[in-house]
Design an enzyme around this catalytic site. Structure first.
Site, mmCIF file in Angstrom:
data_model
loop_
_atom_site.group_PDB
_atom_site.id
_atom_site.type_symbol
_atom_site.label_atom_id
_atom_site.label_comp_id
_atom_site.label_asym_id
_atom_site.label_seq_id
_atom_site.Cartn_x
_atom_site.Cartn_y
_atom_site.Cartn_z
ATOM 1 N N SER A 100 0.806 -1.223 0.000
ATOM 2 C CA SER A 100 0.000 0.000 0.000
ATOM 3 C C SER A 100 0.841 1.275 0.000
ATOM 4 C CB SER A 100 -0.967 0.000 1.184
ATOM 5 O OG SER A 100 -0.263 0.268 2.370
ATOM 6 N N LYS B 39 1.894 4.053 6.817
ATOM 7 C CA LYS B 39 0.986 5.042 6.242
ATOM 8 C C LYS B 39 1.789 6.287 5.889
ATOM 9 C CE LYS B 39 -3.190 3.172 6.698
ATOM 10 N NZ LYS B 39 -2.651 1.820 6.490
#
Lengths: 151, 430
Positions: free
Chosen positions: A64, A101
Site C-alpha cells: 500500500s 501510512k
C-alpha cells in the site's frame, strides 16, 4: 537526486553501530534473568541510525505504500525519537494493527493516508495520538536471500 | 549540594515489552510466565484487577485466563534484555552515574542536578523512555537508595503523582513517611516485619524515629542501616561496577522428568558449557565444580533421591571442555542404575564458589591443563555463537537443540525475538 558519499558524512559518524549499540547491561543488584538469553543486536551503519536506543527494524507485508518505493518483504528502519513531519512514512497503530501510512498535515490536522490516490485518508484525531509508533527513515530491500544462519 | 538518587523502573516491565510490538495488547490483561511456563511473574494492572497474584502457578489460573481473555506469554528474555539495554542507554545520557540494579530497575545519581530541576528532569527521562522505547516507567527520588526505592513505590501506587515522587523535598517527605506501612519498605521481609510490629512500629516514620542501637540487636546491622537511610544518611553507595562475582551457578528444572543417564549427562554438560561461557565473559576461573541433581518433592508417590558432589580440578579453568569433563565425572560417580519404580529427576545444576581471576591464578605443579590451546578453541566457539546466534556451536556432549527437547526449558508461548533476529522482526502491514 542527491547522493551522499561516505566522505561527506561528518567525522565520527562513520563505522557501524548495533541497534541498539549498547552491550548487555550487567546488573549490580539482581543477576539478570535475561543473562542466559542475551543476543547481539542487529548491526547497521551509524549514519543510518543516529539514535540506536529508539530505532527498531520492522518487516513490511503488503504494497500500500509502493508509491514511495517500499515493497512487500522490505525491511524498514523505524525511529521513535523523530517527530513525524508532512509527507513522512510512519508506522501507525490503527485498531491494534501496525501498518505503514503516509503522514500528511492538512492545515493543522494530521491525516494518515495510503500512498495510493484511490484509497481514502483517515484523520488522525479519529485514531488517537498514540497512533504514530515511529517514523520510517530507511527502507532496505534484500535482492538475494541472506546466507543461512547469518544474523 | 545535597545527594539525590533516583530509582527508575519499568511498569509491569515484561508485559510492557510485549505491548510495544503488539498493538492488540493495549488495555487488555497480559501476564508473562516464568521458566517452563511455571508461574505468573509479570502482570498488567488489568490482570492484577482480575485477582492474579505474583507467583500464581499457571495451572491454577489457566481457566480464569481463558474465561477473562487474559493474554498469556512465556518469558522472552532476549527481548526484555534488549529493551533494558536501550532504556539504560537513555539513562546514561541523562545522568553521569547509573547503577543497573536489575533488568528493570536502575539507580541514577542526580546529585549534580539543581534541587528545583530534579523533578522536571525526572519527568523528561520518563517521557523520553516512553517515547523512544514505548516502556512506561516510574521515578522515585530520595537522598538515599532506601528513600529512592520508597519514593518509587509511592510514585507507582499514587496515580495523581504522574509517575514521579521526590522525597528530597522536605514537605513531600514529611507528608508520606507517616502514611506508608513499614512492610512496604525495601528489605523488610516477613520475619523482620513481625519483630517491628512487636516493637510497635507501624509506619515508615515510626521506624525512622526508633533508636538505632536497640534495633541493631533485633534486626542486625541491616535494620540499623535502614534507620540511617530513612533519616537521609546514605549507607548504600551506587554500584556502577558490579562487585566481582564470587560464585556462579547454572541450574535448571527440566521441562519434563528425566529417568535416563544419557539425558542427565546431556543436561549437566550443557550447564557446564554455560558456566564456562559466563566465567570467560568475566575472565574468571574455578578449580572445582559442584554437580547436583534431584527428584521432585511434588512427586510424592515416586522414590526420592538428591545428589550433590564436588569435583576438584588440578588448577583453575574456564574451559567448557574441562568443566564438562569434571561435571560428567561427578555424574558418573553418583549415578545409580534405575530400579522399579525409577527415580524421576526434576532438576540438575552445576555450581562453583571461590572464583578467581584466571590470569592471576596459581598454576598447578602436577596436572597442568593446556590453557593456551583450550582458550583458543573457546575463543573460536564464543565468536561463532556471537555471530551466528546462541547455541550455534556447542560441545557434542551438550547435545544439539533437537536432542535437548526432553529436558530443556520450555517457552511455549514466547513471542518472536523482535529486536535481535532478522527472521523474527515484527511485521507492519502496508
Amino acid at each position: 537526486m542527491h547522493i551522499v558519499s561516505l566522505d561527506d558524512l561528518p567525522l565520527g559518524r562513520r563505522g557501524s553501530v548495533d541497534v541498539p549499540f549498547m552491550g548487555p547491561a550487567v546488573c549490580a543488584g539482581f543477576p539478570s534473568p535475561a543473562d542466559d538469553f542475551l543476543e547481539e543486536a542487529l548491526g547497521l551503519p551509524r549514519w543510518l541510525v543516529p539514535n540506536p536506543p529508539a530505532t527498531f527494524l520492522w518487516r513490511v507485508s503488503g504494497n500500500s505504500v509502493i508509491g514511495v518505493g517500499i515493497h512487500d518483504g522490505d525491511i524498514v528502519v523505524v525511529d521513535r525519537s523523530v517527530e513525524p513531519a508532512h509527507d513522512d512514512i510512519v508506522l501507525a497503530i490503527i485498531d491494534g494493527v501496525s501498518s505503514l501510512k503516509r503522514y500528511k498535515l492538512d492545515g493543522n490536522r494530521a491525516v494518515l493516508a495510503f500512498d495510493n490516490p484511490d484509497l481514502p485518508a483517515t484523520a488522525i484525531e479519529d485514531i488517537g495520538e498514540a497512533a504514530v509508533w515511529g517514523v520510517v527513515t530507511t527502507a532496505l530491500r534484500l535482492l538475494r536471500p541472506l546466507a543461512r544462519g547469518r544474523r | 549540594m545535597s545527594r539525590a538518587i533516583a530509582l527508575i523502573d519499568g511498569n509491569s516491565f515484561y508485559c510492557s515489552c510485549e505491548r510495544v510490538f503488539d498493538g492488540k495488547l493495549a488495555g487488555v490483561p497480559v501476564i508473562v510466565l516464568s521458566n517452563n511456563d511455571g508461574c505468573a511473574i509479570a502482570r498488567t494492572p488489568e490482570a492484577k484487577a482480575l485477582g492474579i497474584k505474583m507467583g500464581d502457578p499457571y495451572f491454577k489460573i489457566r481457566d480464569l485466563c481463558r474465561a477473562q481473555g487474559v493474554r498469556v506469554f512465556s518469558s522472552n528474555y532476549t527481548l526484555y534484555g534488549d529493551m533494558s539495554a536501550r532504556i539504560n542507554a537513555i539513562y546514561r545520557s541523562a545522568a553521569p552515574r547509573v547503577e543497573v540494579y536489575s533488568i528493570d530497575e536502575s539507580f541514577l545519581d542526580l546529585s549534580d542536578v539543581l534541587e528545583r530541576d530534579r523533578q522536571s528532569l525526572a519527568r523528561d527521562i520518563r517521557a523520553t523512555v516512553r517515547a523512544w522505547t514505548g516502556i512506561p516507567t516510574c521515578v522515585g527520588i530520595g537522598p538515599t537508595k532506601t528513600l529512592a526505592k520508597l519514593a518509587n513505590h509511592i510514585a507507582k501506587s499514587v496515580a495523581e503523582l504522574g509517575g514521579v515522587c521526590d522525597l528530597t523535598d522536605r514537605q513531600v517527605y514529611d507528608f508520606w513517611l507517616p502514611r506508608i506501612h513499614v512492610g512496604e519498605l525495601w528489605g523488610v521481609g516477613r520475619a523482620s516485619l513481625a519483630k517491628l510490629e512487636a516493637m510497635g512500629v507501624d509506619s515508615v516514620a515510626d521506624l525512622r524515629d526508633l533508636d538505632p542501637r536497640p534495633v541493631r540487636k533485633a534486626l542486625t546491622v541491616v535494620g540499623e542501616r535502614m534507620i540511617h537511610e530513612l533519616r537521609g544518611l546514605s549507607c548504600l553507595s551506587l554500584e556502577q561496577v558490579p562487585a566481582q562475582r564470587k560464585g556462579c551457578a547454572v541450574t535448571r528444572s527440566f521441562s519434563s522428568r528425566i529417568e535416563d543417564r544419557e539425558s542427565l549427562e546431556q543436561a549437566v554438560a550443557a550447564h557446564a558449557t554455560r558456566l564456562g561461557e559466563k566465567l570467560r565473559r568475566e575472565g574468571l576461573g574455578t578449580d572445582h565444580v559442584t554437580v547436583f541433581f534431584h527428584t521432585s518433592e511434588h512427586d510424592r508417590d515416586s522414590p526420592q533421591r538428591s545428589v550433590s558432589t564436588v569435583v576438584t580440578l588440578p588448577e583453575a579453568s574456564n574451559d567448557s571442555m574441562v568443566l564438562i569433563k569434571a561435571a560428567l565425572h561427578g555424574v558418573a560417580r553418583t549415578w545409580r542404575p534405575q530400579g522399579d519404580p525409577p527415580w524421576r529427576y526434576s532438576k540438575a545444576g552445576v555450581i562453583t564458589v571461590d572464583l578467581v581471576p584466571l590470569a592471576a591464578s596459581q598454576r598447578a605443579l602436577i596436572g597442568q591443563l593446556d590453557r593456551e590451546h583450550g582458550a583458543a578453541v573457546m575463543a573460536a566457539m564464543d565468536a561463532c555463537n556471537a555471530r551466528f546466534g546462541r547455541g550455534a556451536v556447542v560441545p557434542a556432549r551438550a547435545g544439539l537443540e533437537r536432542a535437548r527437547a526432553g529436558w530443556s526449558t520450555k517457552f511455549e508461548m514466547r513471542t518472536p525475538r523482535y529486536t535481535t533476529r532478522i527472521d523474527e522482526l515484527p511485521v507492519a502491514l502496508a
